[in-house]
Scaffold this active site. Structure first.
Site, short mmCIF file in Angstrom:
data_model
loop_
_atom_site.label_atom_id
_atom_site.label_comp_id
_atom_site.label_asym_id
_atom_site.label_seq_id
_atom_site.Cartn_x
_atom_site.Cartn_y
_atom_site.Cartn_z
N SER A 185 5.77 -1.51 -5.50
CA SER A 185 6.05 -1.65 -4.07
C SER A 185 6.14 -3.14 -3.76
O SER A 185 5.64 -3.97 -4.52
CB SER A 185 4.90 -1.03 -3.26
OG SER A 185 5.01 -1.34 -1.89
N TYR A 237 -4.23 0.32 -1.25
CA TYR A 237 -2.84 0.48 -1.68
C TYR A 237 -2.32 -0.81 -2.32
O TYR A 237 -1.69 -0.78 -3.38
CB TYR A 237 -1.98 0.87 -0.49
CG TYR A 237 -0.55 1.22 -0.84
CD1 TYR A 237 -0.26 2.43 -1.45
CD2 TYR A 237 0.50 0.35 -0.57
CE1 TYR A 237 1.05 2.77 -1.78
CE2 TYR A 237 1.80 0.67 -0.88
CZ TYR A 237 2.07 1.88 -1.49
OH TYR A 237 3.38 2.21 -1.82
N VAL A 252 -2.16 14.14 -11.65
CA VAL A 252 -2.07 13.01 -12.57
C VAL A 252 -3.41 12.29 -12.73
O VAL A 252 -3.56 11.46 -13.63
CB VAL A 252 -0.99 11.99 -12.13
CG1 VAL A 252 0.39 12.63 -12.14
CG2 VAL A 252 -1.31 11.39 -10.76
N ASN A 286 5.90 8.15 -10.49
CA ASN A 286 6.15 7.97 -9.06
C ASN A 286 5.04 8.52 -8.16
O ASN A 286 4.96 8.15 -7.00
CB ASN A 286 7.48 8.63 -8.68
CG ASN A 286 7.72 8.62 -7.20
OD1 ASN A 286 7.97 7.58 -6.60
ND2 ASN A 286 7.63 9.79 -6.57
N THR A 291 10.26 8.48 3.92
CA THR A 291 9.60 9.54 3.18
C THR A 291 8.42 10.09 3.98
O THR A 291 8.04 9.54 5.02
CB THR A 291 9.06 9.03 1.83
OG1 THR A 291 8.02 8.07 2.08
CG2 THR A 291 10.17 8.39 1.00
N SER A 309 4.35 -4.12 -1.71
CA SER A 309 2.90 -4.29 -1.56
C SER A 309 2.22 -4.60 -2.88
O SER A 309 1.02 -4.88 -2.91
CB SER A 309 2.29 -3.03 -0.95
OG SER A 309 2.86 -2.75 0.31
N LYS A 337 -0.98 -1.20 -6.17
CA LYS A 337 0.39 -1.57 -6.50
C LYS A 337 0.47 -2.93 -7.18
O LYS A 337 1.34 -3.16 -8.04
CB LYS A 337 1.27 -1.52 -5.25
CG LYS A 337 1.49 -0.11 -4.72
CD LYS A 337 2.07 0.82 -5.78
CE LYS A 337 2.34 2.20 -5.25
NZ LYS A 337 2.94 3.10 -6.27
#
Length: 253
Positions: A138, A151, A61, A87, A186, A140, A155
């Site tokens: 998230s 991160y 992506v 996602n 996950t 986050s 997000k």
């Protein structure tokens, strides 16, 4: 329920975890599902999908040309695009000064650039079907964490990207929403899941205690993508076991 019968759905990051569970949920509800991923895991995942209307495409992506080619290929194969679920994601957990250029680029290019590239390529097709986009943000992306600068930055960007895109596309008949999970069982969270002390700290902050399963997130994504949510757009919906219900102060009762 067969809410997606006759519809085409693209799921990125579909090789495992939330993406794989969501692709399965859409397939169970009748959709033709294109599973996009950058590794061989997406080829394995598609073999586990119900029915015979799912197919896999290996796509990075972070490459805008490859993204556009893949989305155009999906539409050429199926005739339409009704739902895009962005996602695919990456994360780094380390102090700010230990983030290398490569760490930063990996997270931002996957989590932000990838969502933009996929959304941009999908918009002309979604306008024809009055379809929708769902993003994975998230908790986050709602508040900050320790040791997750890249991160959190990514997000937070996706949360406001979702709101802004919803405004721009609403009059064109395209809805845009996001889910905001907390700890979910996950591959990305395997380090926390394997550490009893860290897991206990999360459970202490989650009113519903147990970490979410990927299927829990998939259920909410499918709702946001369905006609049941036809008047919902620009929403960042926490799927977090109640984490964001707290003001941050410790439990003392």
């Amino acid at each position: 329920m067969q809410r997606f019968e006759g519809k085409t759905v693209i799921v990125t990051g579909a090789g495992s975890g939330i993406g794989k569970a969501t692709a399965k949920r859409f397939a169970e509800e009748g959709a033709t599902v294109a599973l996009l991923g950058h590794s061989d895991s997406v080829e394995t995942a598609v073999k586990e999908m119900p029915g015979d209307k799912c197919f896999a495409l290996k796509v990075d992506v972070r490459n805008s040309e490859n993204v556009k080619a893949a989305i155009d290929a999906v539409v050429e194969k199926t005739g339409q695009l009704d739902v895009l679920y962005n996602n695919a994601g990456a994360a780094e957990m380390k102090p700010p000064e230990e983030h290398t250029d490569e760490d930063w680029d990996k997270v931002i290019r996957t989590n932000v650039d990838g969502v933009f590239y996929c959304s941009r390529a999908a918009i002309p097709h979604l306008e024809k079907t009055k379809g929708c986009i769902v993003n994975t943000s998230s908790v986050s992306g709602i508040g900050g964490d320790w040791g997750m600068l890249a991160y959190n930055t990514s997000k937070g960007s996706i949360s406001n990207f979702t709101r802004a895109l919803a405004l721009d596309l609403g009059k064109r008949g395209i809805r845009v929403n996001a889910v905001a999970p907390s700890l979910t069982d996950t591959k990305m969270a395997k380090g926390i899941m394997a550490d009893k002390e860290k897991l206990a700290k999360f459970q202490e902050r989650m009113p519903l205690e147990a970490p979410a399963e990927p299927e829990d997130i998939a259920a909410v994504v499918s709702f946001l993508a369905s006609d049941d949510a036809r008047m919902v757009t620009g929403v960042i919906l926490p799927v977090d076991g109640g984490v964001t219900a707290a003001n941050g102060q410790p439990a003392i009762g």
